[in-house]
Design a protein around this motif. Structure first.
Motif, mmCIF file in Angstrom:
data_model
loop_
_atom_site.group_PDB
_atom_site.id
_atom_site.type_symbol
_atom_site.label_atom_id
_atom_site.label_comp_id
_atom_site.label_asym_id
_atom_site.label_seq_id
_atom_site.Cartn_x
_atom_site.Cartn_y
_atom_site.Cartn_z
ATOM 1 N N GLU A 151 8.704 14.018 5.880
ATOM 2 C CA GLU A 151 9.015 15.490 5.706
ATOM 3 C C GLU A 151 7.886 16.497 5.362
ATOM 4 O OE1 GLU A 151 11.537 16.703 7.377
ATOM 5 O OE2 GLU A 151 11.894 14.793 8.357
ATOM 6 N N THR A 152 7.695 15.982 4.148
ATOM 7 C CA THR A 152 6.758 17.024 3.309
ATOM 8 C C THR A 152 5.143 17.273 3.767
ATOM 9 O OG1 THR A 152 8.202 16.429 1.345
ATOM 10 C CG2 THR A 152 5.890 17.536 1.101
ATOM 11 N N PHE A 153 4.965 16.047 4.496
ATOM 12 C CA PHE A 153 3.116 16.211 4.861
ATOM 13 C C PHE A 153 3.120 15.747 6.259
ATOM 14 C CE2 PHE A 153 3.127 15.214 0.363
ATOM 15 C CZ PHE A 153 2.358 16.357 -0.352
ATOM 16 N N MET A 154 3.840 14.668 6.961
ATOM 17 C CA MET A 154 3.493 14.256 8.006
ATOM 18 C C MET A 154 4.011 15.166 9.258
ATOM 19 S SD MET A 154 3.829 10.170 7.221
ATOM 20 C CE MET A 154 3.880 9.648 9.077
ATOM 21 N N LYS A 155 4.999 15.628 8.985
ATOM 22 C CA LYS A 155 5.942 16.549 9.906
ATOM 23 C C LYS A 155 4.731 17.510 10.621
ATOM 24 C CE LYS A 155 9.883 19.365 10.981
ATOM 25 N NZ LYS A 155 11.129 19.936 10.170
ATOM 26 N N GLY A 156 4.683 17.545 11.885
ATOM 27 C CA GLY A 156 3.939 18.307 12.806
ATOM 28 C C GLY A 156 2.133 18.270 12.573
ATOM 29 N N LYS A 157 2.113 16.911 11.945
ATOM 30 C CA LYS A 157 0.334 16.701 11.853
ATOM 31 C C LYS A 157 0.108 15.524 12.531
ATOM 32 C CE LYS A 157 0.047 19.187 7.154
ATOM 33 N NZ LYS A 157 1.418 19.497 7.167
ATOM 34 N N ILE A 158 -1.011 15.226 12.623
ATOM 35 C CA ILE A 158 -1.717 13.932 12.986
ATOM 36 C C ILE A 158 -2.175 13.379 11.784
ATOM 37 C CG2 ILE A 158 -3.634 12.897 14.174
ATOM 38 C CD1 ILE A 158 -1.486 13.899 15.806
ATOM 39 N N THR A 159 -1.654 12.009 11.606
ATOM 40 C CA THR A 159 -1.848 11.392 10.386
ATOM 41 C C THR A 159 -2.770 10.516 10.266
ATOM 42 O OG1 THR A 159 0.521 11.662 9.782
ATOM 43 C CG2 THR A 159 -0.764 9.826 8.676
ATOM 44 N N LEU A 160 -3.891 10.423 9.320
ATOM 45 C CA LEU A 160 -4.839 9.230 9.228
ATOM 46 C C LEU A 160 -4.530 8.735 8.013
ATOM 47 C CD1 LEU A 160 -8.208 11.051 11.017
ATOM 48 C CD2 LEU A 160 -6.317 9.413 11.944
ATOM 49 N N ILE A 161 -4.857 7.259 7.699
ATOM 50 C CA ILE A 161 -4.811 6.677 6.398
ATOM 51 C C ILE A 161 -6.023 5.795 6.200
ATOM 52 C CG2 ILE A 161 -2.174 6.768 6.415
ATOM 53 C CD1 ILE A 161 -2.145 3.641 7.214
ATOM 54 N N GLY A 162 -6.267 5.560 4.907
ATOM 55 C CA GLY A 162 -7.295 4.546 4.564
ATOM 56 C C GLY A 162 -7.210 4.372 3.192
ATOM 57 N N CYS A 163 -8.095 3.429 2.540
ATOM 58 C CA CYS A 163 -8.392 2.926 1.428
ATOM 59 C C CYS A 163 -9.719 2.807 0.905
ATOM 60 C CB CYS A 163 -7.466 1.949 0.914
ATOM 61 S SG CYS A 163 -7.688 1.290 -0.725
ATOM 62 N N PRO A 164 -10.451 3.403 0.412
ATOM 63 C CA PRO A 164 -11.770 3.458 0.331
ATOM 64 C C PRO A 164 -12.253 2.351 -0.594
ATOM 65 C CG PRO A 164 -11.123 5.363 -1.062
ATOM 66 C CD PRO A 164 -9.923 4.970 -0.130
ATOM 67 N N LYS A 165 -11.543 1.905 -1.183
ATOM 68 C CA LYS A 165 -11.631 0.668 -2.133
ATOM 69 C C LYS A 165 -11.500 -0.652 -1.317
ATOM 70 C CE LYS A 165 -10.565 -1.490 -6.872
ATOM 71 N NZ LYS A 165 -10.144 -1.241 -7.974
ATOM 72 N N LEU A 166 -10.569 -0.759 -0.315
ATOM 73 C CA LEU A 166 -10.456 -1.946 0.230
ATOM 74 C C LEU A 166 -11.216 -2.069 1.704
ATOM 75 C CD1 LEU A 166 -6.617 -2.700 -0.255
ATOM 76 C CD2 LEU A 166 -8.413 -3.392 -1.228
ATOM 77 N N ASP A 167 -11.281 -0.894 2.198
ATOM 78 C CA ASP A 167 -12.069 -0.838 3.379
ATOM 79 C C ASP A 167 -13.704 -0.612 3.176
ATOM 80 O OD1 ASP A 167 -9.727 -0.837 5.091
ATOM 81 O OD2 ASP A 167 -9.654 1.299 5.267
ATOM 82 N N ASP A 168 -14.389 -1.634 3.720
ATOM 83 C CA ASP A 168 -15.812 -1.706 3.764
ATOM 84 C C ASP A 168 -16.367 -0.917 4.641
ATOM 85 O OD1 ASP A 168 -18.235 -2.461 2.660
ATOM 86 O OD2 ASP A 168 -18.129 -4.232 3.817
ATOM 87 N N VAL A 169 -16.239 0.549 4.595
ATOM 88 C CA VAL A 169 -16.575 1.349 5.665
ATOM 89 C C VAL A 169 -16.789 2.754 4.855
ATOM 90 C CG1 VAL A 169 -15.934 0.230 7.739
ATOM 91 C CG2 VAL A 169 -14.482 1.926 6.663
ATOM 92 N N ASP A 170 -17.967 3.655 5.417
ATOM 93 C CA ASP A 170 -17.806 4.997 4.923
ATOM 94 C C ASP A 170 -17.224 5.818 5.917
ATOM 95 O OD1 ASP A 170 -18.604 7.380 3.924
ATOM 96 O OD2 ASP A 170 -20.630 6.860 3.621
#
Length: 230
Positions: A151-170
């Protein structure tokens, strides 16, 4: 025989798997993250896959190719051969009813996810849902720490998630492509109060700068006990 058949430009292919899902004959599969025509005789030349491709990687060509073999296609379907792409990569957009007309507007149990996939690594940079979007870039832990994230952040938005520590990508290159190539209205970065989340914020900041666009943006930090601290 010379006939009309599809051609897939692997340089343009982003690996979303939408074409494989649209191909009812099973002619297209995902190989090493790219769409590929698996068998000429499975392709009927009708091109249901063309409008499904978000990058324009598929076109028609006329070349020497085996004739379309309906019997082979039906036999393949009967065997249920795993020739389609991973469902987790396929583009989906969800129409969420806007409930701003009363009590239902505070329904915290309703999902506000607007699209799939959500992982920064998997989402195509020019997916149609980015046009005119308000972008939420969130550390994946925030969804578990902060109960009201939908409700606070995702509503009305396109959501992208990630974890820079676990994902071996930039993430910088992908986020820059998304912001530069689309009409993004705003960017909200939601991260945890842990050092590794600084990488996500830095990637988003750098992408905004590299895009050459002036877009409103904000950073929100979630505490380990699930509260907004800034």
């Amino acid at each position: 025989m010379i006939r009309k058949i599809i051609h897939i430009d692997e340089e343009k292919c982003n690996g979303c798997g939408a074409c494989a899902a649209a191909c009812h004959e099973g002619a297209i599969g995902m190989v090493e993250g790219k769409a590929r025509l698996l068998r000429d005789d499975y392709c009927d030349g009708l091109g249901d896959c063309l409008p499904a491709c978000p990058t324009g990687a598929i076109t028609f060509v006329e070349r020497e190719a085996a004739a379309y073999d309906e019997a082979a296609v039906l036999a393949n379907k009967k065997r249920k051969a795993p020739v389609v792409g991973c469902a987790g990569h396929q583009l989906r957009q969800f129409e969420r009813q806007q409930e701003d007309n009363g009590a239902a507007s505070s329904d915290s149990g309703r999902s506000r996810l607007a699209q799939w996939p959500v992982q920064i690594r998997l989402v195509p940079a020019n997916a149609p849902y980015f046009d005119g979007a308000k972008l939420l870039i969130a550390a994946d832990c925030t969804a578990f720490a902060y109960a009201g994230i939908h409700e606070t952040f995702m509503k009305g938005k396109i959501t992208l998630i990630g974890c820079p520590k676990l994902d071996d990508v930039d993430y910088r290159e992908k986020l820059t492509q998304i912001i530069r190539s689309n009409n993004i209205q705003s960017v909200t970065i939601v991260k945890m109060e842990v050092p590794c989340c600084g990488g996500l914020e830095a990637a988003a900041r750098d992408a905004l700068q590299a895009s050459g666009k002036f877009i409103p943006w904000q950073v929100v930090t979630i505490s380990l006990d699930g509260n907004i601290i800034e």
